[in-house]
Enzyme design. Structure first.
Site, PDB file in Angstrom:
ATOM      1  N   SER A   1     -21.793   3.844   0.526  1.00  0.00           N
ATOM      2  CA  SER A   1     -21.554   4.607   1.565  1.00  0.00           C
ATOM      3  C   SER A   1     -22.547   5.569   1.777  1.00  0.00           C
ATOM      4  CB  SER A   1     -20.458   5.504   1.733  1.00  0.00           C
ATOM      5  OG  SER A   1     -20.045   6.514   0.868  1.00  0.00           O
TER       6      SER A   1
ATOM      7  N   ARG B   1     -15.980   0.601  -1.474  1.00  0.00           N
ATOM      8  CA  ARG B   1     -14.768   0.874  -1.659  1.00  0.00           C
ATOM      9  C   ARG B   1     -15.782   2.777  -1.835  1.00  0.00           C
ATOM     10  NH1 ARG B   1     -14.238  -3.119  -3.627  1.00  0.00           N
ATOM     11  NH2 ARG B   1     -11.951  -4.229  -3.591  1.00  0.00           N
ATOM     12  N   GLY B   2     -16.972   2.727  -0.889  1.00  0.00           N
ATOM     13  CA  GLY B   2     -17.280   4.328  -1.148  1.00  0.00           C
ATOM     14  C   GLY B   2     -19.185   4.132  -1.885  1.00  0.00           C
TER      15      GLY B   2
ATOM     16  N   LEU C   1     -18.596  -1.228   2.984  1.00  0.00           N
ATOM     17  CA  LEU C   1     -18.926  -0.304   2.245  1.00  0.00           C
ATOM     18  C   LEU C   1     -18.813   0.266   0.306  1.00  0.00           C
ATOM     19  CD1 LEU C   1     -18.639   2.853   4.381  1.00  0.00           C
ATOM     20  CD2 LEU C   1     -20.209   1.154   4.286  1.00  0.00           C
TER      21      LEU C   1
ATOM     22  N   TYR D   1       1.501  -1.042   0.093  1.00  0.00           N
ATOM     23  CA  TYR D   1      -0.230   0.247  -0.293  1.00  0.00           C
ATOM     24  C   TYR D   1       0.982   1.122  -0.097  1.00  0.00           C
ATOM     25  CZ  TYR D   1      -3.244  -2.624   2.105  1.00  0.00           C
ATOM     26  OH  TYR D   1      -4.798  -3.623   1.633  1.00  0.00           O
TER      27      TYR D   1
END
Length: 335
Positions: free
Chosen positions: A217, A213-214, A211, A58
């Site tokens: 959300s 990746r949004g 979620l 990452y």
């Protein structure tokens, strides 16, 4: 609020009911603020979150260095309670390109040495290859982690994004504590074969992408423009008609959330929490504000009527588009 705990498998520790996925703090979903990221990790620890999840790839080590700084500057009492989960094995180039996975025993030990240094810790709590290396038997990769456990550098063996057969082979080699895999209202591929297998073997699930990746959300808008280096700019679920269809699902979920007096994100996280005590959702909050919203899911109680309404609004298989671009889907063991 007292943070509840859940067992991380039959061989692992008790961890917080929610874990913090730190990947987004290293610019994979657009630019992130370092100071706010560290403040968010501190706020999570202060709220009782004990499980921090990262990967050595990452930001090519950036995320581990970030967590290391956050742990070093956190109060000693909170730092001592943190459990760090690390994924390894993904190979990347200077320009960020992906070039496969390396699960050779020598590579496993090499990756671990660098992670320990970047994190500033004397052991990694859960260590797992990010995707199975197709050229190396999983027994060899897991065996190398077991050797690291014997020497005190790692506490527990984890797995990531593998299917039922690989889980069984790994568990026959060494005790496996946990499987990390995507699981959400619109990513339910584990329910048919993988979840029954982990439950048979006493292996917990840390669910990432709760979620999506949004996407679910409640904050992702139909006209949002994504930067080229944002993963979602290339994700099938965020493209064209797929996006519009998926946001229609979010609108249906929003109506249920409003009746409950909670946010869309909270009801989506609460749904994952409701799937079993052996499942620990990872929330990818990058700011204290989003973290606070996610923690509110712990107070969102879903009864049978709520779960039925959610199932009707977002049935299994309802999402449009794969969860990864085609080349990456080939490395997954679920869908």
């Amino acid at each position: 609020m007292t943070m509840p705990t859940r067992p991380l498998g039959t061989t692992g520790p008790q961890v917080s009911a929610l874990g913090l996925g730190c990947m987004g703090m290293s610019a994979l979903y657009g630019d992130a603020d370092r100071a706010e990221s560290i403040a968010t990790i501190h706020a999570a620890l202060d709220a009782g979150v004990t499980l921090l999840d990262t990967g050595d790839f990452y930001g090519m080590g950036h995320n581990e260095l970030l967590i290391g700084e956050a742990l070093r500057t956190a109060p000693a009492e909170l730092r001592s309670k943190a459990q760090v989960s690390v994924k390894f094995g993904a190979l990347r180039g200077p320009d960020g390109e992906w070039s496969g996975y390396d699960g050779r025993p020598a590579a496993v030990k090499n990756f671990a040495a660098y992670s320990l240094q970047r994190l500033g810790v004397d052991h990694i709590d859960v260590y797992r290859i990010a995707r199975r290396d197709p050229d190396v038997p999983i027994e060899e990769t897991v065996g190398a982690i077991a050797e690291l456990i014997e020497k005190g550098h790692v506490r527990h063996v984890g797995l990531s994004e593998v299917g039922a057969e690989t889980i069984r082979r790994a568990a026959a080699t060494a005790p496996v504590t946990d499987l990390q895999i995507e699981y959400s209202l619109i990513s339910r591929g584990i329910e048919e074969a993988i979840l029954p297998t982990t439950r048979e073997l006493g292996i917990s699930i840390t669910a990432y992408g709760v979620l999506s990746r949004g996407l679910i959300s409640g904050h992702f808008t139909r006209d949002r423009q994504l930067a080229a280096h944002d993963f979602r700019a290339h994700s099938p679920r965020f493209q064209g008609d797929n996006l519009q269809h998926n946001l229609d699902l979010v609108d249906a979920l929003r109506r249920i959330a409003e009746r409950k007096g909670v946010s869309v994100a909270q009801i989506a996280i609460a749904w994952v929490l409701s799937r079993g005590e052996d499942i620990v959702p990872l929330v990818g909050a990058r700011t204290r504000e989003r973290l606070g919203e996610s923690l509110g899911a712990l107070d969102a109680t879903l009864d049978e009527a709520d779960l039925t309404a959610i199932e009707e609004a977002v049935p299994a298989g309802a999402a449009a588009g794969d969860r990864y671009p085609a080349p990456q889907m080939a490395h997954l063991g679920t869908e």
